[in-house]
Write a protein that holds these residues in place. Structure first.
Motif, PDB file in Angstrom:
ATOM      1  N   ALA A  56      -4.554  -6.609  51.737  1.00 59.99           N
ATOM      2  CA  ALA A  56      -5.657  -7.111  52.559  1.00 59.99           C
ATOM      3  C   ALA A  56      -7.018  -6.854  51.911  1.00 59.99           C
ATOM      4  O   ALA A  56      -7.931  -7.681  52.026  1.00 59.99           O
ATOM      5  CB  ALA A  56      -5.604  -6.480  53.946  1.00 59.99           C
ATOM      6  N   GLU A 111       5.054 -11.247  59.441  1.00 58.89           N
ATOM      7  CA  GLU A 111       3.884 -11.060  60.310  1.00 58.89           C
ATOM      8  C   GLU A 111       2.879 -10.112  59.670  1.00 58.89           C
ATOM      9  O   GLU A 111       1.665 -10.348  59.729  1.00 58.89           O
ATOM     10  CB  GLU A 111       4.334 -10.513  61.667  1.00 58.89           C
ATOM     11  CG  GLU A 111       3.198 -10.357  62.658  1.00 58.89           C
ATOM     12  CD  GLU A 111       3.663  -9.868  64.027  1.00 58.89           C
ATOM     13  OE1 GLU A 111       2.841  -9.823  64.951  1.00 58.89           O
ATOM     14  OE2 GLU A 111       4.867  -9.522  64.153  1.00 58.89           O
ATOM     15  N   ALA A 122       1.220 -11.957  56.821  1.00 53.70           N
ATOM     16  CA  ALA A 122       0.302 -12.969  57.350  1.00 53.70           C
ATOM     17  C   ALA A 122      -1.026 -12.344  57.754  1.00 53.70           C
ATOM     18  O   ALA A 122      -2.089 -12.940  57.550  1.00 53.70           O
ATOM     19  CB  ALA A 122       0.944 -13.680  58.533  1.00 53.70           C
ATOM     20  N   ALA A 123      -0.969 -11.149  58.333  1.00 53.20           N
ATOM     21  CA  ALA A 123      -2.209 -10.466  58.716  1.00 53.20           C
ATOM     22  C   ALA A 123      -3.082 -10.186  57.498  1.00 53.20           C
ATOM     23  O   ALA A 123      -4.318 -10.306  57.561  1.00 53.20           O
ATOM     24  CB  ALA A 123      -1.866  -9.170  59.444  1.00 53.20           C
ATOM     25  N   ALA A 166      -4.593 -13.577  56.113  1.00 47.69           N
ATOM     26  CA  ALA A 166      -5.671 -14.179  56.898  1.00 47.69           C
ATOM     27  C   ALA A 166      -7.052 -13.830  56.351  1.00 47.69           C
ATOM     28  O   ALA A 166      -7.984 -14.636  56.450  1.00 47.69           O
ATOM     29  CB  ALA A 166      -5.554 -13.742  58.354  1.00 47.69           C
ATOM     30  N   HIS A 213       3.863 -17.287  61.829  1.00 47.93           N
ATOM     31  CA  HIS A 213       2.830 -16.272  61.567  1.00 47.93           C
ATOM     32  C   HIS A 213       2.041 -16.626  60.306  1.00 47.93           C
ATOM     33  O   HIS A 213       0.801 -16.508  60.279  1.00 47.93           O
ATOM     34  CB  HIS A 213       3.475 -14.893  61.403  1.00 47.93           C
ATOM     35  CG  HIS A 213       3.978 -14.283  62.677  1.00 47.93           C
ATOM     36  ND1 HIS A 213       3.186 -14.132  63.799  1.00 47.93           N
ATOM     37  CD2 HIS A 213       5.201 -13.782  63.007  1.00 47.93           C
ATOM     38  CE1 HIS A 213       3.882 -13.566  64.768  1.00 47.93           C
ATOM     39  NE2 HIS A 213       5.110 -13.349  64.313  1.00 47.93           N
ATOM     40  N   SER A 217      -0.324 -19.495  60.974  1.00 47.44           N
ATOM     41  CA  SER A 217      -1.517 -19.053  61.703  1.00 47.44           C
ATOM     42  C   SER A 217      -2.538 -18.430  60.759  1.00 47.44           C
ATOM     43  O   SER A 217      -3.754 -18.635  60.915  1.00 47.44           O
ATOM     44  CB  SER A 217      -1.123 -18.055  62.794  1.00 47.44           C
ATOM     45  OG  SER A 217      -0.247 -18.645  63.741  1.00 47.44           O
ATOM     46  N   ALA A 218      -2.050 -17.666  59.771  1.00 50.19           N
ATOM     47  CA  ALA A 218      -2.963 -17.054  58.800  1.00 50.19           C
ATOM     48  C   ALA A 218      -3.649 -18.100  57.942  1.00 50.19           C
ATOM     49  O   ALA A 218      -4.805 -17.927  57.518  1.00 50.19           O
ATOM     50  CB  ALA A 218      -2.192 -16.076  57.915  1.00 50.19           C
ATOM     51  N   THR A 239      -7.326 -19.569  58.597  1.00 54.28           N
ATOM     52  CA  THR A 239      -8.563 -18.932  58.112  1.00 54.28           C
ATOM     53  C   THR A 239      -8.534 -18.665  56.617  1.00 54.28           C
ATOM     54  O   THR A 239      -9.571 -18.363  56.036  1.00 54.28           O
ATOM     55  CB  THR A 239      -8.806 -17.613  58.858  1.00 54.28           C
ATOM     56  OG1 THR A 239      -7.668 -16.740  58.680  1.00 54.28           O
ATOM     57  CG2 THR A 239      -8.992 -17.864  60.353  1.00 54.28           C
ATOM     58  N   ASN A 240      -7.370 -18.749  56.000  1.00 54.85           N
ATOM     59  CA  ASN A 240      -7.263 -18.460  54.571  1.00 54.85           C
ATOM     60  C   ASN A 240      -7.934 -19.553  53.744  1.00 54.85           C
ATOM     61  O   ASN A 240      -7.806 -20.733  54.039  1.00 54.85           O
ATOM     62  CB  ASN A 240      -5.786 -18.337  54.174  1.00 54.85           C
ATOM     63  CG  ASN A 240      -5.605 -17.999  52.711  1.00 54.85           C
ATOM     64  OD1 ASN A 240      -5.581 -18.873  51.857  1.00 54.85           O
ATOM     65  ND2 ASN A 240      -5.481 -16.714  52.423  1.00 54.85           N
TER      66      ASN A 240
END
Length: 289
Positions: A62, A83, A86-87, A90, A112, A115-116, A119-120
């Motif tokens: 991250a 998941e 994916a966090a 993002a 998941h 969803s990321a 914003t990626n």
């Protein structure tokens, strides 16, 4: 006389040393500028302790700004691991290639990741091929098409998608590839942007140009549909509206040009001409004589 080769000796000999999971996490967390490609494929520790190691790896990823390629092929990752990744994805706009082939990611894990991607702004290639015991269907398709409402950077997906509506995603990938081509040639692409999406910042454009080498040349979009009897068949082509099928970013124009350059087949031999009645009579007369 033989002796043990130390790590510095191996590096001096330019022999590639396989990263351990712990070493990779430490170097990702330290944002090591030399760790541009992180290959943990078939890692035995991750296969046994994925639920413990992947959260640590995701936390390190991250905050990393140098790694461009992460390969987690066959590491026994499940939906919970996806998941966590994916966090990290993002907020990480530096990673260009993510390979999750041969794991246990299902529709939930793929959702998941989708969803990321909303914003990626860095990932260009995603590999989700050969997930054990899972089939990506309409729910996964809906999640990814929704992600493309704001994502303009993902260019290639490698997976097996079983949906009759797969052409919808094809069109969106073609749009992103056209945006990428215009950026590379310095042309305006504002007419291709989804509503409310701003153009890429100059720093992101520069970063993408240096990260494009990490996209696998064999990357392509592999999509299948299932017939009523359960047999697989090729997905239906998209309607002829000027859009191209997203297969490794190859446009219709490029396909037509390649077809025109292909050698033409040899001409067929003319069919035999029917024999006239007079010639047949003459041959019968000669045979009687």
């Amino acid at each position: 006389r033989t002796g043990l080769l130390t790590l510095p000796t191996l590096l001096a000999m330019k022999i590639q040393v396989k990263l351990t999971a712990t070493a990779a996490i430490e170097r990702l967390k330290a944002d090591d500028p030399e760790l541009v490609s992180c290959d943990l494929s078939n890692n035995a520790v991750l296969q046994m302790k994925a639920s413990d190691m992947i959260p640590r790896l995701a936390d390190a990823l991250a905050g990393n700004s140098h790694c461009r390629e992460l390969n987690l092929t066959a590491c026994n990752l499940d939906d919970a691991c996806c998941e966590k990744l994916a966090a990290a994805l993002a907020g990480n706009h530096h990673l260009a290639s993510l390979v999750l082939e041969g794991n246990r990611c299902g529709n939930e894990g793929a959702t998941h990741i989708a969803s990321a991607l909303r914003t990626n702004r860095g990932l260009m290639m995603l590999n989700l091929l050969n997930q054990k015991g899972s089939r990506f269907g309409d729910s996964t398709l809906a999640a990814f098409t929704g992600a493309f409402d704001s994502n303009i950077t993902l260019l290639k997906i490698i997976w097996r998608l079983e949906s009759r509506q797969s052409f919808r995603l094809n069109k969106l990938l073609v749009r992103n590839n056209e945006i990428d081509r215009r950026i590379a040639s310095g042309r305006d692409y504002s007419d291709l942007l989804p509503s409310g999406v701003a153009p890429l910042a100059p720093a992101l454009v520069t970063r993408r140009s240096t990260a494009s080498s990490f996209i696998s040349p064999r990357a392509h979009l592999l999509q299948r549909t299932s017939s009523a009897d359960g047999a697989d068949k090729a997905a239906p082509p998209p309607p002829s509206s000027g859009a191209a099928i997203a297969s490794a970013g190859v446009s219709v124009r490029e396909r037509v040009a390649a077809r025109q350059e292909a050698p033409s087949p040899p001409p067929r031999a003319p069919p035999p001409q029917p024999t006239s009645r007079s010639s047949c009579s003459a041959r019968r007369s000669r045979s009687r004589a």
